[in-house]
Design a protein around this motif. Structure first.
Motif, PDB file in Angstrom:
ATOM      1  N   ASP A  16      51.516  11.541 -13.947  1.00  0.00           N
ATOM      2  CA  ASP A  16      51.295  11.129 -15.219  1.00  0.00           C
ATOM      3  C   ASP A  16      52.714  12.077 -16.152  1.00  0.00           C
ATOM      4  O   ASP A  16      53.225  11.347 -16.950  1.00  0.00           O
ATOM      5  N   ASP A  17      52.715  13.275 -16.066  1.00  0.00           N
ATOM      6  CA  ASP A  17      53.942  13.288 -17.306  1.00  0.00           C
ATOM      7  C   ASP A  17      55.157  13.298 -16.529  1.00  0.00           C
ATOM      8  O   ASP A  17      55.908  13.278 -17.900  1.00  0.00           O
ATOM      9  N   LEU A  18      55.808  13.352 -15.905  1.00  0.00           N
ATOM     10  CA  LEU A  18      57.040  12.435 -15.250  1.00  0.00           C
ATOM     11  C   LEU A  18      56.787  11.593 -15.935  1.00  0.00           C
ATOM     12  O   LEU A  18      57.996  10.799 -16.500  1.00  0.00           O
ATOM     13  N   LEU A  19      55.198  10.515 -15.164  1.00  0.00           N
ATOM     14  CA  LEU A  19      56.188   8.863 -15.575  1.00  0.00           C
ATOM     15  C   LEU A  19      56.366   8.612 -17.159  1.00  0.00           C
ATOM     16  O   LEU A  19      55.982   7.730 -17.541  1.00  0.00           O
ATOM     17  N   THR A  20      55.333   9.621 -18.116  1.00  0.00           N
ATOM     18  CA  THR A  20      55.055   9.724 -19.386  1.00  0.00           C
ATOM     19  C   THR A  20      56.678   9.927 -19.853  1.00  0.00           C
ATOM     20  O   THR A  20      56.792   9.098 -21.037  1.00  0.00           O
ATOM     21  N   ASN A  21      56.740  10.667 -19.602  1.00  0.00           N
ATOM     22  CA  ASN A  21      58.564  10.520 -20.080  1.00  0.00           C
ATOM     23  C   ASN A  21      59.452   9.681 -19.743  1.00  0.00           C
ATOM     24  O   ASN A  21      60.158   9.099 -20.859  1.00  0.00           O
ATOM     25  N   ILE A  22      59.326   9.645 -18.471  1.00  0.00           N
ATOM     26  CA  ILE A  22      60.858   7.971 -17.843  1.00  0.00           C
ATOM     27  C   ILE A  22      60.410   6.736 -18.743  1.00  0.00           C
ATOM     28  O   ILE A  22      61.366   6.160 -19.224  1.00  0.00           O
ATOM     29  N   SER A  23      58.363   6.480 -18.680  1.00  0.00           N
ATOM     30  CA  SER A  23      58.570   5.650 -19.288  1.00  0.00           C
ATOM     31  C   SER A  23      58.984   5.685 -20.979  1.00  0.00           C
ATOM     32  O   SER A  23      59.111   4.463 -21.614  1.00  0.00           O
ATOM     33  N   LEU A  24      58.798   6.962 -21.668  1.00  0.00           N
ATOM     34  CA  LEU A  24      59.673   6.472 -22.802  1.00  0.00           C
ATOM     35  C   LEU A  24      60.730   5.775 -22.910  1.00  0.00           C
ATOM     36  O   LEU A  24      61.163   4.873 -23.665  1.00  0.00           O
ATOM     37  N   TYR A  25      61.464   6.450 -22.070  1.00  0.00           N
ATOM     38  CA  TYR A  25      62.601   6.246 -22.077  1.00  0.00           C
ATOM     39  C   TYR A  25      63.007   4.578 -21.827  1.00  0.00           C
ATOM     40  O   TYR A  25      63.717   4.057 -22.279  1.00  0.00           O
ATOM     41  N   TRP A  26      61.767   3.873 -20.929  1.00  0.00           N
ATOM     42  CA  TRP A  26      62.036   2.698 -20.447  1.00  0.00           C
ATOM     43  C   TRP A  26      61.468   1.717 -20.702  1.00  0.00           C
ATOM     44  O   TRP A  26      62.165   0.294 -21.873  1.00  0.00           O
ATOM     45  N   HIS A  27      60.669   1.454 -21.765  1.00  0.00           N
ATOM     46  CA  HIS A  27      59.881   0.747 -23.007  1.00  0.00           C
ATOM     47  C   HIS A  27      60.574   0.936 -24.578  1.00  0.00           C
ATOM     48  O   HIS A  27      60.484  -0.086 -25.634  1.00  0.00           O
ATOM     49  N   THR A  28      61.313   2.468 -24.961  1.00  0.00           N
ATOM     50  CA  THR A  28      62.117   1.889 -25.990  1.00  0.00           C
ATOM     51  C   THR A  28      64.117   2.030 -25.261  1.00  0.00           C
ATOM     52  O   THR A  28      64.849   1.214 -26.336  1.00  0.00           O
TER      53      THR A  28
END
Length: 387
Positions: A285-297
Motif C-alpha cells: 500500500d505504501d509503495l503503491l501510494t507513492n507510485i500512484s502519485l507519480y502516475w496520476h499526476t
C-alpha cells in the motif's frame, strides 16, 4: 504570496484507466538470471501489479494523504504544492523538509507526527516543529518550471520565498537525496535565513575545495571516491539516463504503469535496509501510494528534469568560502554512499555526526523515530538561540 487550501481528488475515470492499463500489460519475457539481479523481479512485479489492479484502494490512500494540511501557493510565479503542519508546543521551530526521487511528500507521513507532536512519542513537547514539506517543481502537484534552469539552487530560492510568505524569516532545513541538495543550497545561498541544516545524504555532485592549496586527500576520502565511482558504474544507470535523455525514458514510463512501478519499486528495494525483502520495510500500500502519485499526476518525466538541471549546475565548492550555517549528518548504514566526515568538513561546519544503527536511503519511512530524534537533537541549540 497567494495561498489556497488543497485536497487531492483524482477523477474516477483516471483510476479506471489505470486498472485497465495494468490488466492489458504486455509482459517482458524473463531472463535466466536470479531474481532481482538484472532489475525488478518479474514474479514480484506481477504480484504487485495484480494487487494494484484488484486490491489497492486509491481512495483510502487519498483520504490518508488528505489528512495532512495541504496548500497551493504562487511562489515567484511558480505553483508550489506543500504540506504545512503546525507543531504542538509552546514555540515550535520552523523547518522545511525536502524529499527526493523516487519519493514524494508522502515519504514524511510518519516523520511529521514525530516532529510536530513529540510529546505523543515520549519526547519533550518543547522540541516541536512547524514543518513545511513542499513538493519539488515537477513532482506531484507542484507545477513543472515553464523554462529550464531550475536546479537545487533555484529551488532553494523558491523555498526561502515560500517560508517568508508563511511568516518564517529564519528557519532550519532537512533533506535526503535531492532534498539534501536543496538543503545544502539553502545554507550556501541564504545563510541570513537558514540557521542550520540536517542531512541524511550527501549530494552525489558535491565537490569540496581540493588541490594544492588544501589538505591532501585522506585514505578514507580516497576510498570513498573509489567506492562512489564503482557504485555509479554498476548502479547509477538510472541517474545517467535521467540527466541526459529524460524525455526518451519519460515516453515509456508515463504510458506504462508496469514500467513505472518497476522503475520506482526496484530503487526502494535496492536502496533500503531490507536485506532483499522489500515488503519487510515497505507495504504494498505504501509503495503503491507513492507510485500512484507519480502516475496520476503524470510527473515521472518532469521529476527527472531535476537530474538534468543538477548536472548542469552541480554542487561544487572549489574556490568558494566555507558555508556558514552548521550541519548535522545522520549516516545510515544502507545509504547509497558513505562519505567520511572529513569530506563534508572541507566545506561545512559539521557539529553533529551520528552513525545510525539501521536504515537506508528512505530514512523518513524506514526509521522515522530514529531520524526524528536526530533532527530534534540537532536543532535544540539553534532553538535555544531563538528564544
Amino acid at each position: 504570496m497567494q495561498i489556497e487550501p488543497f485536497q487531492i481528488a483524482i477523477p474516477d475515470h483516471d483510476i479506471d484507466d489505470l486498472r485497465q492499463r495494468i490488466r492489458a500489460s504486455r509482459w517482458a519475457p524473463a531472463t535466466p538470471s536470479p531474481a532481482w539481479q538484472q532489475g525488478a523481479d518479474p514474479a514480484w512485479l506481477r504480484e504487485l501489479a495484480d494487487y494494484w489492479a484488484t486490491h489497492f484502494d486509491w481512495r483510502a490512500a487519498e483520504r490518508k494523504l488528505n489528512q495532512q494540511p495541504q496548500f497551493l501557493a504562487d511562489v515567484d510565479g511558480q505553483r508550489v504544492h506543500f504540506v504545512h503542519r503546525r507543531g504542538n508546543g509552546l514555540s515550535p521551530y520552523p523547518l522545511v523538509v525536502t524529499h527526493g526521487w523516487p519519493g514524494s511528500f508522502f515519504e514524511f507521513h510518519l516523520l511529521l507526527d514525530q516532529l510536530c507532536d513529540p510529546g505523543s512519542f515520549g519526547a519533550d513537547p518543547a522540541d516541536a516543529f512547524d514543518v513545511v514539506v513542499p513538493s519539488l517543481p515537477g513532482f506531484a502537484f507542484s507545477a513543472a518550471p515553464a523554462q529550464g534552469g531550475t536546479s537545487s539552487f533555484q529551488v532553494a530560492d523558491l523555498w526561502v520565498s515560500l517560508m517568508r510568505g508563511l511568516g518564517y524569516e529564519r528557519f532550519g532545513a532537512q533533506g535526503g537525496d535531492i532534498g539534501a541538495g536543496v538543503s545544502v543550497a539553502l545554507a550556501a545561498r541564504h545563510p541570513q535565513a537558514v540557521e542550520g541544516i540536517h542531512l541524511n545524504f550527501l549530494p552525489s555532485s558535491y565537490e569540496p575545495a581540493i588541490g594544492a592549496a588544501q589538505q591532501p586527500l585522506t585514505a578514507a576520502e580516497e576510498n570513498f571516491l573509489r567506492e562512489k565511482a564503482e557504485w555509479a558504474l554498476l548502479e547509477g544507470g538510472y541517474a545517467h539516463m535521467h540527466s541526459t535523455k529524460p524525455q526518451t525514458l519519460a515516453a515509456s514510463l508515463n504510458d506504462s504503469p508496469i514500467g513505472l512501478a518497476a522503475w520506482i519499486a526496484e530503487k526502494f528495494r535496492a536502496w533500503s535496509d531490507c536485506d532483499g525483502e522489500i515488503e519487510r520495510v515497505f507495504s504494498k500500500d505504501d509503495l503503491l501510494t507513492n507510485i500512484s502519485l507519480y502516475w496520476h499526476t503524470q510527473t515521472i518525466g518532469t521529476s527527472m528534469q531535476m537530474y538534468w538541471e543538477n548536472r548542469l549546475q552541480p554542487m561544487r565548492f572549489a574556490g568558494a568560502p566555507r558555508v556558514v550555517p552548521p550541519v548535522g549528518f545522520a549516516h545510515f548504514p544502507k545509504e547509497l554512499s558513505h562519505p567520511p566526515r572529513s569530506w563534508i568538513e572541507r566545506t561545512f561546519d559539521v557539529v553533529q555526526w551520528t552513525d545510525m544503527p539501521g536504515g537506508g536511503h528512505f530514512a523518513a519511512m524506514e526509521k522515522p523515530g530514529l531520524l526524528a530524534t536526530e533532527i530534534r537533537r540537532f536543532f535544540r541549540p539553534l532553538r535555544a538561540q531563538k528564544s
